[in-house]
Design an enzyme around this catalytic site. Structure first.
Site, PDB file in Angstrom:
ATOM      1  NE  ARG A 163      -3.890  -2.059   0.085  1.00 20.46           N
ATOM      2  CZ  ARG A 163      -3.644  -3.252  -0.475  1.00 20.46           C
ATOM      3  NH1 ARG A 163      -2.534  -3.467  -1.159  1.00 20.46           N
ATOM      4  NH2 ARG A 163      -4.510  -4.216  -0.378  1.00 20.46           N
ATOM      5  CB  SER A 239      -9.654  -0.658   4.064  1.00 19.67           C
ATOM      6  OG  SER A 239      -9.843  -1.819   3.318  1.00 19.67           O
ATOM      7  CD  GLU A 332      -6.275   2.029   3.229  1.00 16.43           C
ATOM      8  OE1 GLU A 332      -6.323   0.822   3.431  1.00 16.43           O
ATOM      9  OE2 GLU A 332      -6.672   2.566   2.173  1.00 16.43           O
TER      10      GLU A 332
HETATM   11  C1  LIG Z   1     -15.915  -0.094  -1.522  1.00 13.06           C
HETATM   12  C2  LIG Z   1     -14.426   0.089  -1.677  1.00 13.06           C
HETATM   13  C3  LIG Z   1     -13.605  -1.021  -1.807  1.00 13.06           C
HETATM   14  C4  LIG Z   1     -12.218  -0.879  -1.966  1.00 13.06           C
HETATM   15  N1  LIG Z   1     -11.456  -2.005  -2.106  1.00 13.06           N
HETATM   16  C5  LIG Z   1     -10.104  -1.878  -2.249  1.00 13.06           C
HETATM   17  C6  LIG Z   1      -9.278  -3.039  -2.406  1.00 13.06           C
HETATM   18  O1  LIG Z   1      -9.754  -4.170  -2.440  1.00 13.06           O
HETATM   19  N2  LIG Z   1      -7.946  -2.850  -2.537  1.00 13.06           N
HETATM   20  C7  LIG Z   1      -7.371  -1.612  -2.530  1.00 13.06           C
HETATM   21  O2  LIG Z   1      -6.145  -1.514  -2.656  1.00 13.06           O
HETATM   22  N3  LIG Z   1      -8.125  -0.493  -2.406  1.00 13.06           N
HETATM   23  C8  LIG Z   1      -9.476  -0.603  -2.260  1.00 13.06           C
HETATM   24  N4  LIG Z   1     -10.256   0.520  -2.115  1.00 13.06           N
HETATM   25  C9  LIG Z   1      -9.620   1.841  -2.122  1.00 13.06           C
HETATM   26  C10 LIG Z   1      -9.652   2.532  -3.504  1.00 13.06           C
HETATM   27  O3  LIG Z   1     -10.465   1.834  -4.403  1.00 13.06           O
HETATM   28  C11 LIG Z   1      -8.251   2.655  -4.089  1.00 13.06           C
HETATM   29  O4  LIG Z   1      -7.433   3.406  -3.219  1.00 13.06           O
HETATM   30  C12 LIG Z   1      -8.246   3.312  -5.476  1.00 13.06           C
HETATM   31  O5  LIG Z   1      -6.950   3.308  -6.005  1.00 13.06           O
HETATM   32  C13 LIG Z   1      -8.785   4.727  -5.416  1.00 13.06           C
HETATM   33  O6  LIG Z   1      -8.860   5.233  -6.739  1.00 13.06           O
HETATM   34  P1  LIG Z   1      -9.427   6.682  -6.988  1.00 13.06           P
HETATM   35  O7  LIG Z   1      -9.259   7.004  -8.419  1.00 13.06           O
HETATM   36  O8  LIG Z   1     -10.814   6.780  -6.463  1.00 13.06           O
HETATM   37  O9  LIG Z   1      -8.418   7.529  -6.096  1.00 13.06           O
HETATM   38  P2  LIG Z   1      -8.640   8.917  -5.341  1.00 13.06           P
HETATM   39  O10 LIG Z   1      -9.372   8.676  -4.054  1.00 13.06           O
HETATM   40  O11 LIG Z   1      -9.209   9.917  -6.260  1.00 13.06           O
HETATM   41  O12 LIG Z   1      -7.133   9.287  -5.011  1.00 13.06           O
HETATM   42  C14 LIG Z   1      -6.387   8.506  -4.101  1.00 13.06           C
HETATM   43  C15 LIG Z   1      -4.995   9.112  -3.934  1.00 13.06           C
HETATM   44  O13 LIG Z   1      -4.288   9.020  -5.179  1.00 13.06           O
HETATM   45  C16 LIG Z   1      -3.906  10.317  -5.629  1.00 13.06           C
HETATM   46  N5  LIG Z   1      -4.070  10.299  -7.098  1.00 13.06           N
HETATM   47  C17 LIG Z   1      -5.199   9.962  -7.774  1.00 13.06           C
HETATM   48  N6  LIG Z   1      -4.972  10.013  -9.101  1.00 13.06           N
HETATM   49  C18 LIG Z   1      -3.683  10.420  -9.268  1.00 13.06           C
HETATM   50  C19 LIG Z   1      -2.867  10.673 -10.401  1.00 13.06           C
HETATM   51  N7  LIG Z   1      -3.304  10.536 -11.660  1.00 13.06           N
HETATM   52  N8  LIG Z   1      -1.580  11.089 -10.193  1.00 13.06           N
HETATM   53  C20 LIG Z   1      -1.103  11.232  -8.930  1.00 13.06           C
HETATM   54  N9  LIG Z   1      -1.831  11.006  -7.819  1.00 13.06           N
HETATM   55  C21 LIG Z   1      -3.105  10.603  -7.984  1.00 13.06           C
HETATM   56  C22 LIG Z   1      -4.816  11.278  -4.917  1.00 13.06           C
HETATM   57  O14 LIG Z   1      -4.228  12.569  -4.794  1.00 13.06           O
HETATM   58  C23 LIG Z   1      -5.003  10.594  -3.581  1.00 13.06           C
HETATM   59  O15 LIG Z   1      -3.895  10.856  -2.756  1.00 13.06           O
HETATM   60  C24 LIG Z   1     -11.648   0.407  -1.985  1.00 13.06           C
HETATM   61  C25 LIG Z   1     -12.484   1.540  -1.876  1.00 13.06           C
HETATM   62  C26 LIG Z   1     -13.854   1.388  -1.736  1.00 13.06           C
HETATM   63  C27 LIG Z   1     -14.727   2.613  -1.649  1.00 13.06           C
END
Ligand SMILES: Cc1cc2nc3c(=O)[nH]c(=O)nc-3n(C[C@H](O)[C@H](O)[C@H](O)COP(=O)(O)OP(=O)(O)OC[C@H]3O[C@@H](n4cnc5c(N)ncnc54)[C@H](O)[C@@H]3O)c2cc1C
Length: 337
Positions: A163, A239, A332
């Site tokens: 992570r 999480s 987290e």
């Molecule tokens: C129901 C649920 C289940 C989940 N299950 C899992 C799982 O099984 N495993 C797991 O690992 N995670 C899980 N997650 C967490 C989440 O899905 C991941 O962290 C995912 O990568 C988030 O993507 P996002 O585009 O929504 O990121 P965001 O929330 O938009 O961003 C997350 C972080 O990444 C940065 N970021 C985003 N895009 C960029 C970019 N292009 N360049 C630089 N930085 C960037 C942001 O600034 C922020 O710090 C879950 C979340 C939910 C709601």
């Protein structure tokens, strides 16, 4: 550029006040323009993909949120045994998993249904059911906000760990905007028994013998749908608490007290969901935030009105766990600040 946009509408926890500026990034050239706008106005920048791991504060955000909407998926290299797929940061990760598994490519099938974008996947090195994105990252294309140039980071340069990566840990946090991620995927199945615990349980119960990427995707999707909330319907950030890491001495003491301690990537880890569940909090609601009754690691926004409510609920849960086990729980998801 939009102004005064509620962060609650941009994140899956659906909390938070207004962002002063929000700029959609639809093409690579938009990135530098947006950074220059922020710089010339003395404003900070926050990059947002799907908002599935990000929470807004009640006071909102006084800077510029860059919404990652860069699209495109292509095979850029093909070998007899493998392909390299380049996906732009604004693609939905699960769409890319779906496309590649349908073609029979293996390497990210167990990451099915993880909410969010491709660009966010390397940030916290997303993982599930025994796979993590770093296993298959070939390289990451970034915009470097220090030099204002596009550059390629090798997998090694990303310093992936559990992570973790240079994008969320260490001195370079905030430096790079991830533009695209290239993944080296195998042609044909690479995941074989024994699988990750809950996947193996499903395989045994249903006597599955087909471990093709597409079938693994279907199994993972079924398992996830049973216990994890669909962010389109239920507000959460997945999480909510980080797992607790212990030294060898602490782990020995904890085990004597009956605490489940796992060895994961060379570390002693206590699953925070297990702690919350053992503290009797599964299904309990505080200040409109509910500990999921299916997966105690997930905190659901049932009716919280503000980040302040979430903050009170977090403190309450952490306090109960502290009093029972003496472990400090840490959040987290990232906060927009
Ligand atoms: C129901 C649920 C289940 C989940 N299950 C899992 C799982 O099984 N495993 C797991 O690992 N995670 C899980 N997650 C967490 C989440 O899905 C991941 O962290 C995912 O990568 C988030 O993507 P996002 O585009 O929504 O990121 P965001 O929330 O938009 O961003 C997350 C972080 O990444 C940065 N970021 C985003 N895009 C960029 C970019 N292009 N360049 C630089 N930085 C960037 C942001 O600034 C922020 O710090 C879950 C979340 C939910 C709601």
């Amino acid at each position: 550029m939009k102004q005064n946009v509620p962060i609650s509408t941009l994140t899956t926890m659906r909390l938070g006040g207004e962002a002063r500026f929000v700029q959609e990034i639809n093409k690579v050239e938009d990135i530098d323009t947006a950074y220059q706008f922020a710089k010339s106005n003395g404003l900070p920048v926050f990059i947002l993909g799907g908002g599935a791991n990000t929470i807004g504060l009640d006071e909102g955000y006084g800077g510029v949120i860059l919404l990652v909407r860069l699209r495109g998926v292509e095979v850029i290299e093909e070998r007899p045994e493998s392909v390299v797929v380049k996906a732009y940061a604004g693609e939905v990760l699960d769409d890319v998993v779906k496309i590649t598994t349908l073609r029979g490519y293996s390497g990210i099938e167990a990451l099915s249904m993880i909410p969010g974008t491709v660009g966010a996947a390397p940030v916290q090195n997303v993982g599930a059911y025994g796979q993590q994105i770093s296993d298959v990252v070939a390289e990451v294309e970034v915009y470097d906000s220090q030099t204002r140039k596009i550059r390629i980071l090798s997998k090694k340069q990303c310093k992936f760990a559990y992570r973790e990566s240079i994008f969320n840990t260490g001195s370079e946090v905030g430096r790079y905007f991830i533009v695209a991620v290239s993944l080296r995927l195998a042609k044909g199945a690479t995941l074989h028994p024994p699988f990750y615990v809950s996947l193996q349980k499903y395989v045994d119960e249903h006597q599955v013998a087909d471990f093709s990427p597409e079938n693994i995707r279907q199994m993972v999707a079924t398992i996830r749908a049973e216990k994890l909330p669909d962010p389109k319907i239920i507000a959460s950030s997945g999480s909510f608490f980080k797992n607790v890491e212990l030294s060898d001495e602490e782990a020995a003491v904890a085990r004597e007290k009956g605490v489940q301690v796992w060895r994961e990537n060379g570390k002693n880890v206590v699953n925070s969901g297990w702690l919350v569940e053992q503290a009797g909090l599964k299904g309990k609601e505080f200040y409109g935030m509910k500990v999921s009754d299916k997966a105690a690691l997930i905190l659901i926004n049932e009716s919280a009105k503000s980040y302040a409510d979430l903050s009170l609920a977090r403190a309450k849960i952490a306090d109960i766990v502290w009093k029972k086990f003496g472990f400090v729980l840490e959040q987290e998801p990232v906060e927009i600040r």
